[in-house]
Design a protein around this motif. Structure first.
Motif, PDB file in Angstrom:
ATOM      1  N   CYS A 111       3.874  26.652 -16.280  1.00 31.00           N
ATOM      2  CA  CYS A 111       4.310  26.563 -17.671  1.00 31.00           C
ATOM      3  C   CYS A 111       5.686  27.203 -17.771  1.00 31.00           C
ATOM      4  O   CYS A 111       5.836  28.397 -17.567  1.00 31.00           O
TER       5      CYS A 111
ATOM      6  N   SER B  30      -4.269  21.242 -23.969  1.00 34.66           N
ATOM      7  CA  SER B  30      -2.925  21.777 -23.774  1.00 34.66           C
ATOM      8  C   SER B  30      -3.015  23.297 -23.814  1.00 34.66           C
ATOM      9  O   SER B  30      -4.033  23.858 -24.245  1.00 34.66           O
TER      10      SER B  30
ATOM     11  N   THR C 237      10.824  26.782 -26.402  1.00 34.10           N
ATOM     12  CA  THR C 237       9.863  25.728 -26.057  1.00 34.10           C
ATOM     13  C   THR C 237       9.139  26.070 -24.756  1.00 34.10           C
ATOM     14  O   THR C 237       9.635  26.847 -23.941  1.00 34.10           O
ATOM     15  N   GLN C 238       7.964  25.485 -24.597  1.00 29.03           N
ATOM     16  CA  GLN C 238       7.190  25.647 -23.356  1.00 29.03           C
ATOM     17  C   GLN C 238       6.866  24.259 -22.839  1.00 29.03           C
ATOM     18  O   GLN C 238       6.475  23.396 -23.624  1.00 29.03           O
ATOM     19  N   ARG C 239       7.028  24.082 -21.532  1.00 24.62           N
ATOM     20  CA  ARG C 239       6.726  22.773 -20.930  1.00 24.62           C
ATOM     21  C   ARG C 239       6.012  22.949 -19.601  1.00 24.62           C
ATOM     22  O   ARG C 239       6.360  23.838 -18.821  1.00 24.62           O
ATOM     23  N   TRP C 240       5.037  22.102 -19.357  1.00 26.39           N
ATOM     24  CA  TRP C 240       4.379  22.091 -18.047  1.00 26.39           C
ATOM     25  C   TRP C 240       5.252  21.345 -17.068  1.00 26.39           C
ATOM     26  O   TRP C 240       5.650  20.218 -17.328  1.00 26.39           O
ATOM     27  N   GLU C 241       5.580  21.992 -15.952  1.00 32.59           N
ATOM     28  CA  GLU C 241       6.333  21.303 -14.908  1.00 32.59           C
ATOM     29  C   GLU C 241       5.733  21.670 -13.566  1.00 32.59           C
ATOM     30  O   GLU C 241       5.655  22.854 -13.238  1.00 32.59           O
TER      31      GLU C 241
ATOM     32  N   ASP D 192      16.256  27.639 -18.944  1.00 33.26           N
ATOM     33  CA  ASP D 192      14.967  28.060 -18.387  1.00 33.26           C
ATOM     34  C   ASP D 192      14.967  29.581 -18.218  1.00 33.26           C
ATOM     35  O   ASP D 192      15.748  30.131 -17.434  1.00 33.26           O
TER      36      ASP D 192
END
Ligand code: CDP
Length: 224
Positions: free
Chosen positions: A73, A27, A65-69, A81
Protein backbone atom coordinates in the motif's frame (compact mmCIF):
# COMPACT_ATOMS: atom_id res chain seq x y z
CA UNK A 1 -19.48 -3.18 4.67
CA UNK A 2 -16.87 -1.77 7.04
CA UNK A 3 -14.51 -3.83 9.18
CA UNK A 4 -12.90 -1.50 11.73
CA UNK A 5 -9.55 -2.53 13.21
CA UNK A 6 -8.33 -0.26 15.99
CA UNK A 7 -5.65 -0.56 18.62
CA UNK A 8 -2.54 0.99 20.15
CA UNK A 9 0.83 1.51 18.44
CA UNK A 10 2.46 -1.55 16.87
CA UNK A 11 -0.29 -3.93 17.99
CA UNK A 12 -0.28 -5.69 14.62
CA UNK A 13 -3.11 -3.72 13.03
CA UNK A 14 -1.50 -3.01 9.66
CA UNK A 15 -0.28 -6.52 8.89
CA UNK A 16 -3.58 -8.00 10.04
CA UNK A 17 -5.79 -5.46 8.30
CA UNK A 18 -3.95 -5.83 4.98
CA UNK A 19 -4.24 -9.62 5.02
CA UNK A 20 -7.89 -9.59 6.11
CA UNK A 21 -8.61 -7.18 3.24
CA UNK A 22 -6.74 -9.34 0.74
CA UNK A 23 -8.37 -12.57 1.86
CA UNK A 24 -11.90 -11.14 2.00
CA UNK A 25 -11.64 -9.13 -1.22
CA UNK A 26 -12.17 -5.83 0.61
CA UNK A 27 -10.28 -2.61 0.00
CA UNK A 28 -7.89 -1.40 2.69
CA UNK A 29 -7.53 2.01 4.29
CA UNK A 30 -4.66 2.81 6.67
CA UNK A 31 -5.75 5.94 8.54
CA UNK A 32 -2.53 6.01 10.58
CA UNK A 33 -0.66 6.45 7.28
CA UNK A 34 -2.91 9.44 6.55
CA UNK A 35 -2.01 11.12 9.88
CA UNK A 36 1.63 10.27 9.23
CA UNK A 37 1.37 11.85 5.76
CA UNK A 38 -0.06 15.06 7.26
CA UNK A 39 2.75 15.07 9.85
CA UNK A 40 5.34 14.60 7.12
CA UNK A 41 3.77 17.46 5.15
CA UNK A 42 3.75 19.68 8.25
CA UNK A 43 7.46 18.97 8.82
CA UNK A 44 8.24 19.91 5.21
CA UNK A 45 6.29 23.16 5.37
CA UNK A 46 6.22 26.33 7.41
CA UNK A 47 2.57 25.94 8.35
CA UNK A 48 1.76 27.20 11.85
CA UNK A 49 0.02 24.48 13.89
CA UNK A 50 -1.39 27.09 16.26
CA UNK A 51 -3.23 28.94 13.45
CA UNK A 52 -6.40 26.86 13.02
CA UNK A 53 -7.81 28.76 10.07
CA UNK A 54 -4.48 28.79 8.20
CA UNK A 55 -3.96 25.11 8.94
CA UNK A 56 -7.45 24.20 7.67
CA UNK A 57 -6.83 26.14 4.43
CA UNK A 58 -3.41 24.56 3.98
CA UNK A 59 -4.83 21.08 4.65
CA UNK A 60 -7.48 21.55 1.97
CA UNK A 61 -4.65 21.93 -0.57
CA UNK A 62 -2.86 18.71 0.41
CA UNK A 63 -3.65 15.69 -1.74
CA UNK A 64 -3.12 12.50 0.28
CA UNK A 65 -3.80 9.23 -1.51
CA UNK A 66 -3.17 5.52 -0.96
CA UNK A 67 -2.76 3.01 -3.76
CA UNK A 68 -2.08 -0.71 -3.92
CA UNK A 69 0.97 -1.41 -6.04
CA UNK A 70 2.55 -4.87 -6.35
CA UNK A 71 1.10 -6.05 -3.04
CA UNK A 72 2.05 -2.99 -1.00
CA UNK A 73 0.00 0.00 0.00
CA UNK A 74 1.79 3.13 -1.21
CA UNK A 75 1.13 6.59 0.16
CA UNK A 76 1.36 9.76 -1.95
CA UNK A 77 1.46 13.40 -0.95
CA UNK A 78 0.67 15.76 -3.82
CA UNK A 79 1.78 13.05 -6.25
CA UNK A 80 5.09 12.21 -4.50
CA UNK A 81 5.56 8.72 -3.07
CA UNK A 82 6.21 9.15 0.67
CA UNK A 83 5.60 5.52 1.73
CA UNK A 84 9.02 5.11 3.38
CA UNK A 85 9.36 8.70 4.60
CA UNK A 86 6.24 8.53 6.80
CA UNK A 87 7.84 5.72 8.86
CA UNK A 88 10.86 7.83 9.88
CA UNK A 89 11.52 8.24 13.62
CA UNK A 90 10.93 11.98 13.28
CA UNK A 91 7.43 11.56 11.83
CA UNK A 92 6.69 8.91 14.49
CA UNK A 93 7.79 11.31 17.24
CA UNK A 94 5.54 14.13 16.01
CA UNK A 95 2.47 12.27 14.73
CA UNK A 96 0.52 12.16 18.01
CA UNK A 97 0.85 15.92 18.43
CA UNK A 98 -0.31 16.65 14.88
CA UNK A 99 -3.16 14.15 14.94
CA UNK A 100 -4.54 15.60 18.19
CA UNK A 101 -5.36 18.90 16.42
CA UNK A 102 -9.13 19.14 15.82
CA UNK A 103 -8.93 20.63 12.28
CA UNK A 104 -6.54 17.85 11.25
CA UNK A 105 -8.93 15.22 12.57
CA UNK A 106 -11.93 16.86 10.89
CA UNK A 107 -10.20 16.90 7.51
CA UNK A 108 -8.97 13.30 7.81
CA UNK A 109 -12.27 11.89 9.07
CA UNK A 110 -14.10 13.58 6.17
CA UNK A 111 -11.64 12.04 3.72
CA UNK A 112 -11.86 8.60 5.36
CA UNK A 113 -15.66 8.60 5.19
CA UNK A 114 -15.63 9.67 1.54
CA UNK A 115 -13.10 7.02 0.54
CA UNK A 116 -14.69 4.12 2.42
CA UNK A 117 -18.18 5.01 1.21
CA UNK A 118 -17.08 3.60 -2.14
CA UNK A 119 -17.40 -0.08 -1.18
CA UNK A 120 -16.31 -2.79 1.23
CA UNK A 121 -13.40 -1.62 3.34
CA UNK A 122 -11.10 -2.79 6.11
CA UNK A 123 -10.23 0.46 7.90
CA UNK A 124 -7.51 0.54 10.53
CA UNK A 125 -6.73 3.24 13.07
CA UNK A 126 -7.44 4.48 16.58
CA UNK A 127 -10.97 5.91 16.39
CA UNK A 128 -12.56 3.97 13.53
CA UNK A 129 -15.04 1.97 15.64
CA UNK A 130 -15.76 4.86 17.99
CA UNK A 131 -15.90 7.99 15.80
CA UNK A 132 -15.29 7.49 12.08
CA UNK A 133 -17.58 4.49 11.56
CA UNK A 134 -19.49 3.94 14.82
CA UNK A 135 -21.97 1.78 12.85
CA UNK A 136 -19.29 -0.49 11.33
CA UNK A 137 -20.61 -4.03 10.95
CA UNK A 138 -17.46 -5.45 12.54
CA UNK A 139 -15.11 -3.90 15.04
CA UNK A 140 -11.89 -5.41 16.32
CA UNK A 141 -9.52 -3.95 18.90
CA UNK A 142 -6.00 -5.37 18.73
CA UNK A 143 -3.70 -5.29 21.76
CA UNK A 144 -0.31 -6.79 22.62
CA UNK A 145 2.13 -6.41 25.50
CA UNK A 146 4.74 -3.64 25.33
CA UNK A 147 7.77 -5.88 24.80
CA UNK A 148 6.10 -7.75 21.91
CA UNK A 149 5.09 -4.49 20.26
CA UNK A 150 8.59 -3.03 20.58
CA UNK A 151 10.13 -6.15 19.04
CA UNK A 152 7.70 -6.03 16.11
CA UNK A 153 8.41 -2.34 15.55
CA UNK A 154 12.16 -2.99 15.69
CA UNK A 155 11.79 -5.59 12.93
CA UNK A 156 9.70 -3.21 10.75
CA UNK A 157 12.28 -0.45 11.17
CA UNK A 158 15.19 -2.76 10.42
CA UNK A 159 13.62 -3.43 7.04
CA UNK A 160 13.85 0.31 6.42
CA UNK A 161 17.51 0.31 7.50
CA UNK A 162 16.79 2.02 10.84
CA UNK A 163 18.04 0.53 14.13
CA UNK A 164 16.45 1.46 17.45
CA UNK A 165 16.96 -0.21 20.85
CA UNK A 166 14.12 -2.18 22.37
CA UNK A 167 14.10 -0.08 25.55
CA UNK A 168 13.89 3.12 23.52
CA UNK A 169 11.07 1.66 21.41
CA UNK A 170 9.12 0.55 24.51
CA UNK A 171 9.37 4.12 25.86
CA UNK A 172 8.26 5.64 22.53
CA UNK A 173 5.35 3.27 22.12
CA UNK A 174 4.14 3.91 25.68
CA UNK A 175 4.48 7.66 25.21
CA UNK A 176 2.53 7.61 21.94
CA UNK A 177 -0.22 5.47 23.52
CA UNK A 178 -0.41 7.89 26.43
CA UNK A 179 -0.80 10.87 24.10
CA UNK A 180 -3.25 9.08 21.78
CA UNK A 181 -5.41 7.86 24.69
CA UNK A 182 -5.49 11.11 26.64
CA UNK A 183 -6.24 13.63 23.87
CA UNK A 184 -9.54 15.52 24.02
CA UNK A 185 -10.72 14.65 20.50
CA UNK A 186 -11.41 11.04 19.51
CA UNK A 187 -8.94 9.41 21.87
CA UNK A 188 -7.76 5.87 21.36
CA UNK A 189 -10.23 3.59 23.12
CA UNK A 190 -12.01 0.33 22.52
CA UNK A 191 -15.60 0.70 21.30
CA UNK A 192 -18.07 -0.99 23.64
CA UNK A 193 -19.09 -3.41 20.87
CA UNK A 194 -15.56 -4.19 19.59
CA UNK A 195 -14.05 -7.66 19.86
CA UNK A 196 -10.69 -7.49 21.64
CA UNK A 197 -7.87 -9.62 20.23
CA UNK A 198 -4.65 -9.98 22.23
CA UNK A 199 -2.02 -10.72 19.59
CA UNK A 200 0.93 -11.13 22.03
CA UNK A 201 1.01 -14.90 21.61
CA UNK A 202 -0.64 -15.25 18.21
CA UNK A 203 1.06 -15.65 14.87
CA UNK A 204 -0.01 -13.33 12.06
CA UNK A 205 -1.79 -16.25 10.38
CA UNK A 206 -3.69 -16.98 13.62
CA UNK A 207 -4.86 -13.42 14.19
CA UNK A 208 -5.95 -13.05 10.57
CA UNK A 209 -7.81 -16.36 10.72
CA UNK A 210 -9.52 -15.36 13.95
CA UNK A 211 -10.95 -12.23 12.30
CA UNK A 212 -11.89 -14.09 9.10
CA UNK A 213 -13.73 -16.71 11.17
CA UNK A 214 -15.67 -14.00 13.00
CA UNK A 215 -16.76 -12.14 9.88
CA UNK A 216 -17.95 -15.34 8.24
CA UNK A 217 -20.55 -15.65 10.98
CA UNK A 218 -23.91 -13.97 10.52
CA UNK A 219 -24.14 -10.58 12.19
CA UNK A 220 -25.82 -10.90 15.55
CA UNK A 221 -25.69 -7.29 16.65
CA UNK A 222 -27.86 -4.48 15.36
CA UNK A 223 -26.40 -2.57 12.43
CA UNK A 224 -28.49 0.59 12.63
O1 CDP B 1 2.90 3.02 14.57
P1 CDP B 1 1.58 2.46 14.26
O2 CDP B 1 1.51 1.73 12.97
O3 CDP B 1 0.97 1.67 15.34
O4 CDP B 1 0.69 3.76 14.16
P2 CDP B 1 -0.14 4.30 12.95
O5 CDP B 1 -1.35 3.45 12.80
O6 CDP B 1 0.74 4.49 11.78
O7 CDP B 1 -0.63 5.71 13.50
C1 CDP B 1 0.27 6.76 13.73
C2 CDP B 1 -0.37 7.80 14.63
O8 CDP B 1 -1.47 8.42 13.95
C3 CDP B 1 -0.96 7.32 15.94
O9 CDP B 1 -0.01 7.22 16.98
C4 CDP B 1 -2.01 8.39 16.25
O10 CDP B 1 -1.44 9.52 16.85
C5 CDP B 1 -2.48 8.80 14.86
N1 CDP B 1 -3.76 8.19 14.46
C6 CDP B 1 -4.93 8.76 14.89
O11 CDP B 1 -4.89 9.73 15.64
N2 CDP B 1 -6.13 8.29 14.47
C7 CDP B 1 -6.19 7.25 13.64
N3 CDP B 1 -7.39 6.83 13.22
C8 CDP B 1 -5.02 6.61 13.20
C9 CDP B 1 -3.80 7.09 13.64
Amino acid sequence: MIIAIDGPAASGKSTTAKLVAERSGFSYLDTGAMYRAVTYAVLQSRVDLADEQGLAEWLALQDITQRWEKGTCRVYLNGTDITAAIRSPEVTRRVSEVSAIPVVRQAMVRLQRTLAAQGDYVVEGRDIGTVVFPDAEWKFFLVADDETRAKRRQKDLEQLGIHQDISELVREIQERDRKDSSRAHSPLRKAADAIEVDTSHLTIAEQVQFILNQIKQPLTKETS
